[in-house]
Design an enzyme around this catalytic site. Structure first.
Site, PDB file in Angstrom:
ATOM      1  N   THR A  14       0.819  -1.213   0.000  1.00  0.00           N
ATOM      2  CA  THR A  14       0.000   0.000   0.000  1.00  0.00           C
ATOM      3  C   THR A  14       0.855   1.267   0.000  1.00  0.00           C
ATOM      4  OG1 THR A  14      -1.764  -1.179   1.109  1.00  0.00           O
ATOM      5  CG2 THR A  14      -1.783   1.210   1.329  1.00  0.00           C
ATOM      6  N   THR A  15       2.048   1.161   0.548  1.00  0.00           N
ATOM      7  CA  THR A  15       2.925   2.334   0.644  1.00  0.00           C
ATOM      8  C   THR A  15       3.281   2.918  -0.722  1.00  0.00           C
ATOM      9  OG1 THR A  15       3.770   1.614   2.772  1.00  0.00           O
ATOM     10  CG2 THR A  15       5.228   3.032   1.488  1.00  0.00           C
TER      11      THR A  15
ATOM     12  N   HIS B 247      -1.958  14.203   6.331  1.00  0.00           N
ATOM     13  CA  HIS B 247      -3.215  14.813   6.750  1.00  0.00           C
ATOM     14  C   HIS B 247      -3.014  15.656   8.004  1.00  0.00           C
ATOM     15  CE1 HIS B 247      -5.688  12.709   3.877  1.00  0.00           C
ATOM     16  NE2 HIS B 247      -5.119  11.566   4.205  1.00  0.00           N
TER      17      HIS B 247
ATOM     18  N   GLU C 273      -4.821   1.780   7.898  1.00  0.00           N
ATOM     19  CA  GLU C 273      -5.367   2.472   6.715  1.00  0.00           C
ATOM     20  C   GLU C 273      -5.141   3.976   6.913  1.00  0.00           C
ATOM     21  OE1 GLU C 273      -9.635   2.054   6.246  1.00  0.00           O
ATOM     22  OE2 GLU C 273      -9.898   1.778   8.380  1.00  0.00           O
TER      23      GLU C 273
ATOM     24  N   SER D  85       0.535   9.457   7.348  1.00  0.00           N
ATOM     25  CA  SER D  85       0.739  10.658   8.176  1.00  0.00           C
ATOM     26  C   SER D  85       1.163  10.270   9.594  1.00  0.00           C
ATOM     27  CB  SER D  85      -0.557  11.464   8.275  1.00  0.00           C
ATOM     28  OG  SER D  85      -1.225  11.487   7.059  1.00  0.00           O
TER      29      SER D  85
ATOM     30  N   CYS E 231       6.835   9.536 -20.688  1.00  0.00           N
ATOM     31  CA  CYS E 231       6.932   8.353 -21.560  1.00  0.00           C
ATOM     32  C   CYS E 231       6.814   7.059 -20.774  1.00  0.00           C
ATOM     33  CB  CYS E 231       8.204   8.394 -22.399  1.00  0.00           C
ATOM     34  SG  CYS E 231       9.630   7.642 -21.599  1.00  0.00           S
TER      35      CYS E 231
HETATM   36  C1  LIG Z   1      -6.167   4.590  -1.662  1.00  0.00           C
HETATM   37  C2  LIG Z   1      -5.355   4.942  -0.448  1.00  0.00           C
HETATM   38  C3  LIG Z   1      -5.094   6.261  -0.127  1.00  0.00           C
HETATM   39  C4  LIG Z   1      -4.374   6.583   1.007  1.00  0.00           C
HETATM   40  N1  LIG Z   1      -4.022   7.877   1.232  1.00  0.00           N
HETATM   41  C5  LIG Z   1      -3.328   8.195   2.342  1.00  0.00           C
HETATM   42  C6  LIG Z   1      -2.926   9.526   2.579  1.00  0.00           C
HETATM   43  O1  LIG Z   1      -3.068  10.395   1.721  1.00  0.00           O
HETATM   44  N2  LIG Z   1      -2.343   9.822   3.753  1.00  0.00           N
HETATM   45  C7  LIG Z   1      -2.138   8.887   4.712  1.00  0.00           C
HETATM   46  O2  LIG Z   1      -1.680   9.233   5.780  1.00  0.00           O
HETATM   47  N3  LIG Z   1      -2.427   7.596   4.485  1.00  0.00           N
HETATM   48  C8  LIG Z   1      -2.997   7.226   3.318  1.00  0.00           C
HETATM   49  N4  LIG Z   1      -3.294   5.932   3.057  1.00  0.00           N
HETATM   50  C9  LIG Z   1      -2.874   4.931   4.006  1.00  0.00           C
HETATM   51  C10 LIG Z   1      -1.386   4.590   3.883  1.00  0.00           C
HETATM   52  O3  LIG Z   1      -1.047   4.384   2.534  1.00  0.00           O
HETATM   53  C11 LIG Z   1      -1.132   3.335   4.690  1.00  0.00           C
HETATM   54  O4  LIG Z   1      -1.551   3.572   6.014  1.00  0.00           O
HETATM   55  C12 LIG Z   1       0.325   2.910   4.730  1.00  0.00           C
HETATM   56  O5  LIG Z   1       0.903   2.878   3.458  1.00  0.00           O
HETATM   57  C13 LIG Z   1       0.368   1.522   5.351  1.00  0.00           C
HETATM   58  O6  LIG Z   1       1.673   1.067   5.368  1.00  0.00           O
HETATM   59  P1  LIG Z   1       1.977  -0.394   5.859  1.00  0.00           P
HETATM   60  O7  LIG Z   1       3.443  -0.480   6.005  1.00  0.00           O
HETATM   61  O8  LIG Z   1       1.135  -0.743   7.040  1.00  0.00           O
HETATM   62  O9  LIG Z   1       1.424  -1.339   4.685  1.00  0.00           O
HETATM   63  P2  LIG Z   1       2.117  -1.806   3.337  1.00  0.00           P
HETATM   64  O10 LIG Z   1       2.776  -0.717   2.630  1.00  0.00           O
HETATM   65  O11 LIG Z   1       1.091  -2.584   2.590  1.00  0.00           O
HETATM   66  O12 LIG Z   1       3.262  -2.786   3.829  1.00  0.00           O
HETATM   67  C14 LIG Z   1       2.989  -4.079   4.324  1.00  0.00           C
HETATM   68  C15 LIG Z   1       4.059  -5.005   3.788  1.00  0.00           C
HETATM   69  O13 LIG Z   1       3.907  -6.293   4.358  1.00  0.00           O
HETATM   70  C16 LIG Z   1       4.266  -7.239   3.386  1.00  0.00           C
HETATM   71  N5  LIG Z   1       3.701  -8.536   3.753  1.00  0.00           N
HETATM   72  C17 LIG Z   1       2.404  -8.906   3.762  1.00  0.00           C
HETATM   73  N6  LIG Z   1       2.294 -10.192   4.138  1.00  0.00           N
HETATM   74  C18 LIG Z   1       3.543 -10.633   4.403  1.00  0.00           C
HETATM   75  C19 LIG Z   1       4.070 -11.892   4.811  1.00  0.00           C
HETATM   76  N7  LIG Z   1       3.287 -12.942   5.040  1.00  0.00           N
HETATM   77  N8  LIG Z   1       5.413 -12.005   4.969  1.00  0.00           N
HETATM   78  C20 LIG Z   1       6.240 -10.946   4.739  1.00  0.00           C
HETATM   79  N9  LIG Z   1       5.781  -9.740   4.333  1.00  0.00           N
HETATM   80  C21 LIG Z   1       4.453  -9.583   4.174  1.00  0.00           C
HETATM   81  C22 LIG Z   1       3.679  -6.666   2.113  1.00  0.00           C
HETATM   82  O14 LIG Z   1       4.252  -7.237   0.956  1.00  0.00           O
HETATM   83  C23 LIG Z   1       3.938  -5.190   2.263  1.00  0.00           C
HETATM   84  O15 LIG Z   1       5.164  -4.808   1.650  1.00  0.00           O
HETATM   85  C24 LIG Z   1      -3.955   5.570   1.884  1.00  0.00           C
HETATM   86  C25 LIG Z   1      -4.180   4.228   1.546  1.00  0.00           C
HETATM   87  C26 LIG Z   1      -4.837   3.926   0.355  1.00  0.00           C
HETATM   88  C27 LIG Z   1      -4.990   2.508  -0.066  1.00  0.00           C
END
Ligand SMILES: Cc1cc2nc3c(=O)[nH]c(=O)nc-3n(C[C@H](O)[C@H](O)[C@H](O)COP(=O)(O)OP(=O)(O)OC[C@H]3O[C@@H](n4cnc5c(N)ncnc54)[C@H](O)[C@@H]3O)c2cc1C
Length: 481
Positions: free
Chosen positions: A43-44, A52, A340, A345, A442
């Site tokens: 998602t990152t 925000h 989420e 932020s 491109c």
């Molecule tokens: C449409 C959308 C808009 C958003 N807009 C904003 C915004 O403007 N501002 C804001 O603050 N937030 C926003 N967010 C939220 C923000 O993007 C997320 O909160 C943040 O990116 C979450 O990061 P994460 O590291 O938890 O998840 P991720 O980036 O998904 O990282 C989780 C990692 O775990 C890995 N993983 C999963 N299962 C396993 C496994 N079994 N073994 C090893 N690795 C595994 C995955 O491959 C992934 O790399 C938005 C989200 C979305 C979808």
């Protein structure tokens, strides 16, 4: 490299990488386990990239508390890690009498969340700030502390910093089985590789509930909520300066239009609950829907300047809030789940809180390293240098004089640096996110083959083995002649 660790962080998104960086401050053996081929591939890599201000989250929740705290930490963190950030402010537009009480309640909510500087503004001030906004708007909520950041740069920089400070990063490590023992966990990848750790942090994004199930924890459920986007070329830069929202709905903060830190314009996201956790497709109704909705905010943006579309998956938790706590099954297993929006932020504050949770459970002495470096070397960007600085850089390393990506002015030297960095690029998308080669109009049409050649040479792999984003995404299939 040792395979026994004090702590294993599962998931190398912005949450996992910032947690790994924070843990790297201490004399601990830390492993960062990622199932994909690079950091920031979940998602990152695909979100609105907004820092925000924090007026939207329900007061008293983790979302509210860590959004406001994280947004305040973000400028300094980005400066330390050399990550692009801008404090561009945010506006929520109101279009009729029904929207006015919504804006007032957001103002009240924001004040309870302690968002600095929030105020309602009238039409005249709004149009003076943003001349391209629809003149039918009756006013707006203005949040001067809102910002924008590069989310994948942040995760990449955090990973570089963590690895330089001693964290071991394992890509292609898909955690598939976890055995609990009295003193540690045995963690197995789907391919049968094993690492052990005394404590585990679960930062697995939309899969965090699946990872929790591996230790018998079914205390929360994550469902994917897809958001689709259109990205406009930097020829549209200046169409808006602040991030422009409409009034939020039950499904989220609604469709927005915003500049990015790299001077593109982003519109989206849609919000659709879907069944499959890895479904990142874009759809005709989704993309048409965001175009139509956005015309209400800024009627004059140029759809002909769209350079790509993409989607991201929100990790929507049935708890309604971030899940930041030790597992009820085993306190040595700490969840950073359900992150989420506003998770990006909040990410610096979440990382700090998870380290506190870790310290509460950790039974041994926790001492700080004397030589911990909170930053990383500033990546050289040939595009940003003066003529004199360019000349100096090219004199030292002629690769900086060979421009590979003409849309974004990226040199061969920058691509080599990105590959050689700690937790460096191993595929085409990895180079793209680190250097911007292929991000322009491109979309890698001209520079793609050259980047592939450089990866092949640097990684000493045949060109057929170079991928776009890891296993199954080979670019060259074989010789035609
Ligand atoms: C449409 C959308 C808009 C958003 N807009 C904003 C915004 O403007 N501002 C804001 O603050 N937030 C926003 N967010 C939220 C923000 O993007 C997320 O909160 C943040 O990116 C979450 O990061 P994460 O590291 O938890 O998840 P991720 O980036 O998904 O990282 C989780 C990692 O775990 C890995 N993983 C999963 N299962 C396993 C496994 N079994 N073994 C090893 N690795 C595994 C995955 O491959 C992934 O790399 C938005 C989200 C979305 C979808």
């Amino acid at each position: 490299m040792t395979e026994n660790y004090d702590v294993a962080v599962i998931g190398a998104g912005v949450i996992g990488t910032l947690i790994a960086r924070s843990l790297s401050r201490y004399n601990l053996r830390v492993a960062l386990l990622e199932k994909l081929h690079d950091v920031a591939q979940g998602t990152t890599k695909a979100n609105s990239a907004i820092v925000h201000a924090g007026f939207d989250a329900k007061p008293g929740t983790f979302k509210a508390k860590y959004n406001v705290r994280g947004a305040a930490m973000m400028p300094e963190l980005c400066q330390t890690l050399h990550v692009p950030y801008a404090n561009n402010g945010a506006l929520v537009l109101g279009f009729d009498d029904d929207d006015v009480p919504v804006l007032e309640s957001l103002l009240e909510r924001g004040r309870r969340n302690k968002v600095p500087g929030l105020r309602l503004i009238g039409k005249e001030e709004l149009l003076a700030m943003e001349p391209n906004v629809n003149p039918c708007a009756v006013g707006a909520l203005y949040a001067p502390s809102g910002g924008i950041v590069s989310p994948f740069d942040l995760a990449i920089a955090a990973a570089e910093c963590a690895v330089a400070n001693g964290v071991d990063f394992y890509r292609d490590f898909d955690v598939a089985r976890i055995n609990q023992h009295d003193t540690h966990f045995s963690i197995y990848s789907a391919a049968g590789k094993k690492r052990t750790a005394k404590l585990v942090v679960n930062a697995a994004g939309v899969h965090a509930d699946d990872v929790a199930h591996l230790v018998g924890d079914d205390s929360f459920h994550i469902s994917p909520r897809r958001g689709e986007y259109l990205l406009l070329d930097n020829t549209q830069a200046g169409v808006v300066n602040a991030t422009i929202f409409q009034c939020p709905s039950d499904m989220g903060k609604g469709v927005l239009i915003t500049p990015t830190v790299h001077h593109n314009i982003l519109i989206g996201p849609s919000a659709d609950d879907i069944d499959v956790k890895d479904d990142l497709s874009t759809t005709d109704p989704g993309l048409k829907g965001i175009q139509t909705t956005m015309r209400l905010s800024v009627p004059g943006y140029q759809i002909k300047d769209v350079i790509t579309s993409f989607s991201g998956l929100r990790a929507h938790s049935n708890t309604g809030d971030f899940v930041l706590r030790p597992s009820l099954i085993d306190p040595r297993f700490i969840h950073a789940a359900g992150i989420e929006s506003p998770g990006l932020s909040a990410s610096p504050a979440i990382a700090a809180y998870v380290v506190k949770l870790f310290a509460d459970v950790w039974e041994e002495e926790l001492s700080e390293k004397t030589n911990w470096n909170p930053g990383r070397p500033k990546p050289l960007r040939i595009k940003e240098l003066s003529r004199e600085e360019r000349r100096e850089a090219i004199k030292k390393r002629p690769e900086y004089g060979r421009i590979v990506c003409r849309c974004e002015t990226v040199s061969e030297g920058e691509i080599i640096d990105a590959i050689r960095a700690p937790a460096g690029a191993r595929d085409m998308d990895g180079v793209k996110r680190r250097t911007r080669a292929g991000m322009g109009r491109c979309q890698a049409g001209f520079c793609g083959t050259k980047v592939l050649e450089i990866l092949s040479r640097e990684l000493q792999l045949p060109p057929q083995e170079i991928t776009k984003f890891g296993a199954g995404s080979q670019i060259l299939l074989g010789k035609t002649k």
